[in-house]
Design a protein around this motif. Structure first.
Motif, PDB file in Angstrom:
ATOM      1  N   SER A  20       0.775  -1.269   0.140  1.00  0.00           N
ATOM      2  CA  SER A  20      -0.106   0.087  -0.018  1.00  0.00           C
ATOM      3  C   SER A  20       0.985   1.281  -0.058  1.00  0.00           C
ATOM      4  CB  SER A  20      -0.756   0.005   1.403  1.00  0.00           C
ATOM      5  OG  SER A  20      -1.814  -0.820   1.282  1.00  0.00           O
ATOM      6  N   TYR A  21       0.473   2.111  -0.704  1.00  0.00           N
ATOM      7  CA  TYR A  21       1.074   3.429  -0.670  1.00  0.00           C
ATOM      8  C   TYR A  21      -0.210   4.535  -0.571  1.00  0.00           C
ATOM      9  CZ  TYR A  21       5.289   1.260  -2.506  1.00  0.00           C
ATOM     10  OH  TYR A  21       6.503   0.706  -2.234  1.00  0.00           O
ATOM     11  N   ILE A  22      -0.500   5.080   0.597  1.00  0.00           N
ATOM     12  CA  ILE A  22      -1.667   5.648   0.883  1.00  0.00           C
ATOM     13  C   ILE A  22      -1.624   7.205   1.093  1.00  0.00           C
ATOM     14  CG2 ILE A  22      -3.746   5.845   2.214  1.00  0.00           C
ATOM     15  CD1 ILE A  22      -3.449   2.950   2.614  1.00  0.00           C
ATOM     16  N   ASP A  23      -1.983   8.031   0.443  1.00  0.00           N
ATOM     17  CA  ASP A  23      -1.798   9.581   0.746  1.00  0.00           C
ATOM     18  C   ASP A  23      -3.179  10.077   1.175  1.00  0.00           C
ATOM     19  OD1 ASP A  23      -0.137  11.910   0.579  1.00  0.00           O
ATOM     20  OD2 ASP A  23      -1.578  12.550  -1.003  1.00  0.00           O
ATOM     21  N   GLN A  24      -3.258  10.713   2.371  1.00  0.00           N
ATOM     22  CA  GLN A  24      -4.125  11.185   3.035  1.00  0.00           C
ATOM     23  C   GLN A  24      -4.186  12.764   3.352  1.00  0.00           C
ATOM     24  OE1 GLN A  24      -7.154   8.191   4.803  1.00  0.00           O
ATOM     25  NE2 GLN A  24      -5.234   7.848   5.647  1.00  0.00           N
ATOM     26  N   ASP A  25      -5.406  13.512   3.386  1.00  0.00           N
ATOM     27  CA  ASP A  25      -5.420  14.701   3.686  1.00  0.00           C
ATOM     28  C   ASP A  25      -6.557  15.104   4.609  1.00  0.00           C
ATOM     29  OD1 ASP A  25      -4.431  17.464   3.593  1.00  0.00           O
ATOM     30  OD2 ASP A  25      -6.101  18.145   2.337  1.00  0.00           O
ATOM     31  N   ILE A  26      -6.235  15.494   5.901  1.00  0.00           N
ATOM     32  CA  ILE A  26      -7.520  15.294   6.871  1.00  0.00           C
ATOM     33  C   ILE A  26      -7.479  16.754   7.646  1.00  0.00           C
ATOM     34  CG2 ILE A  26      -7.968  14.300   9.324  1.00  0.00           C
ATOM     35  CD1 ILE A  26      -6.010  11.970   8.027  1.00  0.00           C
ATOM     36  N   HIS A  27      -8.746  17.141   7.832  1.00  0.00           N
ATOM     37  CA  HIS A  27      -8.844  18.656   8.378  1.00  0.00           C
ATOM     38  C   HIS A  27      -9.688  18.377   9.363  1.00  0.00           C
ATOM     39  CE1 HIS A  27      -7.099  21.291   4.971  1.00  0.00           C
ATOM     40  NE2 HIS A  27      -7.336  20.008   4.354  1.00  0.00           N
ATOM     41  N   ARG A  28      -9.367  19.376  10.613  1.00  0.00           N
ATOM     42  CA  ARG A  28     -10.292  19.546  11.718  1.00  0.00           C
ATOM     43  C   ARG A  28     -10.424  20.856  12.143  1.00  0.00           C
ATOM     44  NH1 ARG A  28      -6.514  15.251  13.698  1.00  0.00           N
ATOM     45  NH2 ARG A  28      -7.424  13.255  13.182  1.00  0.00           N
ATOM     46  N   ILE A  29     -11.437  21.378  12.743  1.00  0.00           N
ATOM     47  CA  ILE A  29     -11.582  22.734  13.318  1.00  0.00           C
ATOM     48  C   ILE A  29     -12.456  22.809  14.602  1.00  0.00           C
ATOM     49  CG2 ILE A  29     -13.897  22.807  11.959  1.00  0.00           C
ATOM     50  CD1 ILE A  29     -13.247  25.779  11.296  1.00  0.00           C
ATOM     51  N   TRP A  30     -12.224  23.669  15.426  1.00  0.00           N
ATOM     52  CA  TRP A  30     -12.757  23.841  16.492  1.00  0.00           C
ATOM     53  C   TRP A  30     -13.113  25.290  16.988  1.00  0.00           C
ATOM     54  CZ3 TRP A  30     -10.918  22.119  22.073  1.00  0.00           C
ATOM     55  CH2 TRP A  30     -12.025  22.321  23.125  1.00  0.00           C
ATOM     56  N   PRO A  31     -14.010  26.061  16.956  1.00  0.00           N
ATOM     57  CA  PRO A  31     -14.185  27.302  17.439  1.00  0.00           C
ATOM     58  C   PRO A  31     -15.098  27.105  18.622  1.00  0.00           C
ATOM     59  CG  PRO A  31     -15.989  26.815  15.983  1.00  0.00           C
ATOM     60  CD  PRO A  31     -15.323  25.699  15.908  1.00  0.00           C
ATOM     61  N   THR A  32     -14.213  27.883  19.676  1.00  0.00           N
ATOM     62  CA  THR A  32     -14.876  27.717  21.224  1.00  0.00           C
ATOM     63  C   THR A  32     -14.724  28.971  21.799  1.00  0.00           C
ATOM     64  OG1 THR A  32     -14.797  26.396  23.141  1.00  0.00           O
ATOM     65  CG2 THR A  32     -12.601  26.915  22.133  1.00  0.00           C
ATOM     66  N   PHE A  33     -15.649  29.129  22.954  1.00  0.00           N
ATOM     67  CA  PHE A  33     -15.234  30.373  23.798  1.00  0.00           C
ATOM     68  C   PHE A  33     -15.823  30.030  25.285  1.00  0.00           C
ATOM     69  CE2 PHE A  33     -19.757  30.998  21.921  1.00  0.00           C
ATOM     70  CZ  PHE A  33     -20.184  31.112  23.106  1.00  0.00           C
ATOM     71  N   THR A  34     -15.402  31.167  26.133  1.00  0.00           N
ATOM     72  CA  THR A  34     -15.962  31.030  27.481  1.00  0.00           C
ATOM     73  C   THR A  34     -16.555  32.210  27.995  1.00  0.00           C
ATOM     74  OG1 THR A  34     -14.475  29.159  28.146  1.00  0.00           O
ATOM     75  CG2 THR A  34     -15.491  30.492  29.936  1.00  0.00           C
ATOM     76  N   VAL A  35     -17.555  32.458  28.229  1.00  0.00           N
ATOM     77  CA  VAL A  35     -18.252  33.646  28.855  1.00  0.00           C
ATOM     78  C   VAL A  35     -18.277  33.688  30.079  1.00  0.00           C
ATOM     79  CG1 VAL A  35     -20.365  35.092  28.886  1.00  0.00           C
ATOM     80  CG2 VAL A  35     -19.744  34.241  26.658  1.00  0.00           C
ATOM     81  N   THR A  36     -17.943  34.831  30.809  1.00  0.00           N
ATOM     82  CA  THR A  36     -18.056  34.808  32.330  1.00  0.00           C
ATOM     83  C   THR A  36     -19.000  36.141  32.779  1.00  0.00           C
ATOM     84  OG1 THR A  36     -16.008  34.063  32.452  1.00  0.00           O
ATOM     85  CG2 THR A  36     -16.538  35.209  34.321  1.00  0.00           C
ATOM     86  N   LYS A  37     -19.769  35.901  33.975  1.00  0.00           N
ATOM     87  CA  LYS A  37     -20.522  37.185  34.458  1.00  0.00           C
ATOM     88  C   LYS A  37     -20.331  37.002  35.751  1.00  0.00           C
ATOM     89  CE  LYS A  37     -23.627  40.283  34.592  1.00  0.00           C
ATOM     90  NZ  LYS A  37     -23.267  41.815  33.983  1.00  0.00           N
ATOM     91  N   ILE A  38     -20.069  38.274  36.468  1.00  0.00           N
ATOM     92  CA  ILE A  38     -19.750  38.355  37.960  1.00  0.00           C
ATOM     93  C   ILE A  38     -21.033  39.058  38.625  1.00  0.00           C
ATOM     94  CG2 ILE A  38     -18.463  39.382  39.844  1.00  0.00           C
ATOM     95  CD1 ILE A  38     -16.116  39.378  37.723  1.00  0.00           C
ATOM     96  N   ASP A  39     -21.545  38.275  39.833  1.00  0.00           N
ATOM     97  CA  ASP A  39     -22.777  38.888  40.550  1.00  0.00           C
ATOM     98  C   ASP A  39     -21.832  40.231  41.338  1.00  0.00           C
ATOM     99  OD1 ASP A  39     -24.664  39.742  42.064  1.00  0.00           O
ATOM    100  OD2 ASP A  39     -25.202  37.413  42.758  1.00  0.00           O
TER     101      ASP A  39
END
Length: 546
Positions: free
Chosen positions: A204-223
């Protein structure tokens, strides 16, 4: 092996406790170079050098992985860009069998002499390892595929999108959150591109192209009255897609639920606006009364329960006791599988492993042993029917071929058994999120993943989430907080009484799932529709015991 360089994203701020230190290996690279691929013909020439050198030193089997691993991370907080990271890691890993034993070596020097030396070292290591053998390695047969390629079916390469566009998106998300009343917000965009080339003495001679994405955030609110604070993380799922993941379409919108939902897409701006409102609600939410509740679990939450209570315990190396790092072994011992009647869950519970699922984090055409990927049952109508196995494990459970779930996180890491995408199948009857809620007299609707704990056999566990809504007589009665549920794996999955249909099916997943020693990370998705579990024990996490 070359020692990895771990660069840690710094200055993300206290609000990003969800990302205490993200490993990024490789050397800094100019963004323009991220789009310059390596010629496939050159990779084949280099692979042949390794194959021939290992054979000449006495290897009876050899596989070669040439990997180019690209990362881009864009990090912001409020109105500022805190970091932009572009890295490349490029090299070759060579795995051999000699005298019936495994050997492995790697190099980032891709000239013929260095490759031949690495191959000779791998063979030497295998021969030394063979001194400790009690049984030689038995590989499941694998046909060679010749020269083939596989590319992730993305619509828009995220690495081609200008940095300014990505920064503008994150800063617009931050701006919307701050204008909505957040005290702090950090947002991050993770991009990964694995350019992998595999060659083996199987042909076997196998060529692969793999993509991943992750958008993320954290919101903070103080009392302001109590100085206590609440947070809400994004409800995005890391995914095996291109930048199109961040371009939601009206036809992808899912009705129902308490948050903006899209099938296979994500609206980061809309989620941030909802997060601000919900984090304000969390501050004044009622603390839960402990007791038994029917739980309605959103896919954004349920993926982690699937990962920990089904994905890890069905890994065959854990079942056999070969692997115990990062989570222990497994209660799903071989005798339970051999009985063909072990009651894992209710008859509604059908769980599959699938390395072919489009858009998932684990989707590839071929695994890191050159095995064409596939889909197979783990739990069928509530009964344990299979595990996850690779080439040198297949004979143990009577398989004639590998299930194609072998993976290494870098060219310098040896490949081993990693979790396939493990997913709960949708219900067959037409049911929406609202239908599931209507059927509950006393319950809690849980969205998003939170803290968890599980024992070393993946049996007794406790899970929390991001958002909790009280269900009273089939209706949402307001937000709760301080919620976690406790159960054991078998009891929990037997409590599954209803699953929404395919129209609600969504993917969640882990971008950095750890396993092994030395440790490696992998990316894996877990799909489900919203599901109901009856009579589950809920505790109040804010109350002291005793």
């Amino acid at each position: 092996m070359k020692r990895r360089n771990f660069l840690y994203l710094s200055g993300i701020g206290a609000a990003s406790a969800m990302l205490p230190g993200v490993p990024v290996w490789g050397n800094p690279i100019h963004p323009d170079e991220l789009l310059s691929p390596v010629d496939v013909a050159l990779k084949k020439q280099l692979a042949d050098v390794a194959l021939n050198a290992a054979r000449s030193k006495g290897a009876t089997y050899t596989d070669v992985r040439i990997g180019r691993y690209l990362n881009q991370y864009v990090v912001t907080r409020e109105e500022k860009v805190q970091n932009i990271v572009n890295t490349e890691s490029y090299g070759m890993g060579i795995r051999v069998i000699a005298n019936g034993s495994w050997g492995f070596a790697a190099t980032d020097k891709l000239d013929k002499d260095s490759i031949a030396q690495a191959a000779a070292l791998a063979v030497s290591i295998a021969k030394e390892n063979s001194r400790l053998l009690t049984e030689p390695v038995r590989l499941a047969p694998q046909k060679g595929y010749g020269e083939v390629s596989w590319k992730a079916p993305i619509e828009k390469n995220a690495f081609e999108v200008p940095i300014k566009e990505k920064v503008d998106l994150l800063l617009s998300v931050n701006d919307a959150a701050m204008k909505g009343g957040a005290d702090y917000i950090n947002s991050i965009l993770f991009l990964v591109n694995e350019q992998k080339y595999f060659a083996s003495t199987d042909g076997s001679y196998i060529d692969q192209d793999i993509h991943r994405i992750w958008p993320t955030f954290t919101v903070t609110k103080i009392d302001q009255k109590t100085s206590k604070f609440e947070t809400r993380d994004s409800l995005s799922a890391p995914t095996g897609m291109g930048y199109e993941y961040l371009l939601p379409r009206p036809q992808d919108r899912i009705s129902g639920g308490m948050t903006p939902l899209y099938k296979n897409r994500y609206d980061m701006l809309e989620d941030a606006k909802s997060a601000v409102k919900q984090v304000q609600e969390k501050i004044v939410a009622k603390s839960v009364e402990p007791g038994k509740y029917d739980l309605v679990l959103d896919p954004s939450h349920l993926w982690l329960t699937i990962h920990e209570s089904v994905g890890h315990p069905s890994e065959l190396d854990r079942v056999l006791g070969y692997e115990a790092n990062y989570a222990g072994t497994s209660f799903l011992t071989l005798d339970k599988w051999e009985s063909k009647k072990f009651n894992f869950g209710s008859k509604l519970v059908n769980i599959v492993a699938d390395k072919t699922q489009v858009g998932s984090l684990g989707a590839v055409g071929y695994d890191d042993e050159g095995v064409k990927t596939k889909k197979w049952d783990i739990i069928k109508d509530g009964i344990l029917v299979n595990y996850q196995a690779i080439r040198d494990q297949a004979h143990i459970i009577g398989l004639n071929e590998s299930q194609g779930c072998c993976y290494a996180d870098n060219w310098s890491s040896v490949q081993f058994q990693r979790m396939a995408n493990i997913s709960l199948q949708p219900g067959k009857e037409k049911k929406s999120i609202d239908d599931l809620i209507r059927g509950v007299k006393k319950g809690i609707y849980i969205i998003g993943n939170g803290s968890f704990s599980i024992d070393q056999q993946r049996y007794n566990f406790q899970f929390g989430g991001q958002l909790y809504y009280e269900i009273r007589d089939g209706k949402i009665a307001g937000m709760l907080k301080d919620v976690a549920y406790q159960s054991n794996t078998q009891e929990f999955w037997n409590a599954c009484s209803a699953i929404a249909d395919e129209s609600d099916y969504r993917l969640g997943g882990s971008f950095f799932d750890g396993k092994g020693q030395p440790g490696q990370v992998s990316s894996v998705s877990h799909g489900s529709s919203t599901a109901r579990f009856d009579g589950v024990n809920v505790i109040n996490t804010a109350r002291k015991i005793g």
